[in-house]
Design an enzyme around this catalytic site. Structure first.
Site, PDB file in Angstrom:
ATOM      1  N   ASP A  60       8.695  -1.214   2.535  1.00 39.05           N
ATOM      2  CA  ASP A  60       9.640  -1.512   1.554  1.00 39.05           C
ATOM      3  C   ASP A  60      11.034  -1.719   1.694  1.00 39.05           C
ATOM      4  O   ASP A  60      11.650  -1.251   2.720  1.00 39.05           O
ATOM      5  CB  ASP A  60       9.720  -0.418   0.723  1.00 39.05           C
ATOM      6  CG  ASP A  60       8.566   0.033  -0.141  1.00 39.05           C
ATOM      7  OD1 ASP A  60       7.438  -0.783  -0.016  1.00 39.05           O
ATOM      8  OD2 ASP A  60       8.293   0.974  -0.767  1.00 39.05           O
ATOM      9  N   ASP A  78      -1.696  -2.289  -9.658  1.00 40.69           N
ATOM     10  CA  ASP A  78      -1.477  -0.920  -9.834  1.00 40.69           C
ATOM     11  C   ASP A  78      -2.542  -0.441 -10.654  1.00 40.69           C
ATOM     12  O   ASP A  78      -2.246  -0.689 -11.888  1.00 40.69           O
ATOM     13  CB  ASP A  78      -0.213  -0.597  -9.904  1.00 40.69           C
ATOM     14  CG  ASP A  78       0.878  -1.144  -8.745  1.00 40.69           C
ATOM     15  OD1 ASP A  78       0.440  -1.117  -7.631  1.00 40.69           O
ATOM     16  OD2 ASP A  78       2.037  -1.211  -9.111  1.00 40.69           O
TER      17      ASP A  78
END
Lengths: 210, 252
Positions: B11, B130
């Site tokens: 990230d 997701d």
């Protein structure tokens, strides 16, 4: 020595350029033949669709140029789609004529094997090379290593003499191709770790030399 | 034979890797390039960079990160987060990324998948999904915006639609399993594997080498992604791969 990277608007030129820099190989990028006409060897990259790429090669004036350089025996390395363009034709997006410098055509992976079982397309990931012609300069110190493939279309040829190496993915996938000073790989050498970098180095320092 | 891929995910916010990464042997644990090199040396097959910058400047910085990674590494990498237009896709790929990952933007405007695939080929377009199990739906529901927003899409239907539109790979994250370290979400992965013809990357739930073995042998995932177990050195890519190799799974 100077390597010319053929820029017809369809390649990941950044990564291949940086790979040459890591190898200390001088290069220039040109989007017209006259800008890179005097180089000692050429790289033909390519990402995208076959018909668009052939059209772009023509628009940039490279079709005749590449054929002339091959006739003169100047080393050329085609990468991925840049390899496929060197064959006679492709069925991608309707039948399209290629450069015809290698015997064979480009077909879509059937996605179904001979027993009727379906498999995934694209052929994506690291696969092992089966080396057929280990004596070629391009393959100096390249073993049966893993290299990174990502493609939905594949070379079909009945000329085994041009197959330097293949890989198994439900069929025998031509991976490294060559005839004289014209060589090519289906995978991206600049994204294939050490063996890939070795191939690029061999091309630049063994085949092109000077 | 194609090997199973192990993919660490980083990230990145404003050009820096977030989540406290614990590598003693590098000078700057927040430098995406340094970390990418460590993972490359450990045998990572690919990397995913997820840009979580909110600001415009942060997004621009991400392009510099892409260029630096492409300059120094010879393995493929995917960039996701905040890619909304064909121009964003072009900029990311032209600066050296191999694939872009589309998530919320693809749900909001599915044509983006087709635009990217037509321009660069399906192999460059990853659709990230997701998924969270929904009692009412009796199946998994697609969420967007980092898992905050439920959509009307059922996961297997959206996965099939994404492939039809041109996605070359599906990155499937189980929100139920994410962060739990109890293993990948095998039923979810199996449901999607059954209906799509492109590679599927399993994500969410990795806690040990056994979990990778499970996901490769029980649902035949093509690749598996993990973040914290690698970042916090609970195991390494190398350890996972040797565990798999000993048990007959093909790895590089």
């Amino acid at each position: 020595m100077m390597i010319g990277i053929i820029d017809y608007g369809m390649g990941n030129l950044f990564s291949v350029s940086k790979a040459l820099e890591r190898l200390d190989v001088p290069y220039k990028v040109g989007d017209r033949p006259e800008k890179i006409s005097e180089c000692d060897g050429y790289i033909l990259p390519g990402v995208g669709a076959f018909p668009d790429a052939m059209k772009a090669l023509g628009d940039h004036g490279f079709i005749t140029f590449i054929k002339e350089k091959v006739n003169e025996g100047v080393p050329i390395y085609g990468i991925c789609l840049g390899m496929q363009l060197l064959f006679e034709s492709s069925e991608e997006g309707g039948q399209t004529e290629g450069l015809g410098l290698f015997p064979g055509t480009i077909v879509k992976f059937p996605g179904v094997d001979e027993n009727g079982n379906s498999y995934k397309v694209p052929h994506m990931g690291w696969n092992r090379l089966n080396i057929h012609q280990p004596d070629k300069g391009l393959l100096n110190e390249v073993g049966e290593d893993f290299v990174y493939f990502v493609h939905s279309f594949v070379v079909q040829t009945d000329h085994p003499e041009i197959l330097y190496a293949t890989s198994d993915y439900h069929l025998e996938v031509p991976a490294i191709i060559g005839r004289g000073n014209l060589v090519a790989s289906q995978f991206h050498p600049e994204k294939s770790g050490e063996p890939g970098m070795r191939l690029l180095e061999n091309f630049c320092k063994v085949m092109v030399k000077q | 034979m194609l090997s199973k891929r192990i993919i660490p995910c980083l990230d990145v916010k404003d050009g820096r890797v977030v989540k406290g990464i614990q590598f003693v042997d590098i000078r700057d644990a927040g430098d995406p390039v340094e970390l990418a090199k460590v993972y490359d040396e450990q045998g990572a097959d690919e990397l995913v960079f997820l840009d979580i910058s909110a600001s415009h400047e942060g997004k621009k910085t991400m392009i510099d990160v892409v260029r630096s990674v492409a300059s120094e590494l010879a393995i493929p990498f995917t960039v996701g987060g905040g890619i909304r237009t064909l121009e964003d896709i072009k900029e990311t790929l032209r600066n050296g990324a191999d694939k872009v990952s589309l998530n919320s933007s693809a749900v909001q405007r599915p044509e983006l998948i087709t635009e990217g695939a037509d321009y660069f080929g399906s192999q460059c377009i990853v659709v990230a999904i997701d998924a969270r199990y929904d009692e009412e739906l009796k199946s998994w529901r697609v969420y967007t915006h980092g898992g905050r927003t439920p959509t009307d899409w059922e996961v297997t239907e959206w996965a099939q639609e994404a492939v039809r539109l041109g996605a070359g790979e599906i990155l499937l994250t189980s929100m139920n399993k994410d962060g739990e370290k109890t293993g990948f979400d095998l039923p979810l992965l199996e449901a999607v594997q059954k209906v799509v013809s492109v590679p599927v990357i399993a994500s969410g739930g990795a806690g040990s080498s056994e979990h990778f073995y499970e996901v490769f042998t029980e649902v035949d995932a093509d690749a598996a992604l993990a973040a914290s177990i690698f970042h916090y050195k609970e195991t390494s890519v190398m350890n996972v791969k040797s565990y798999l190799k000993e048990r007959g799974v093909t790895v590089r």
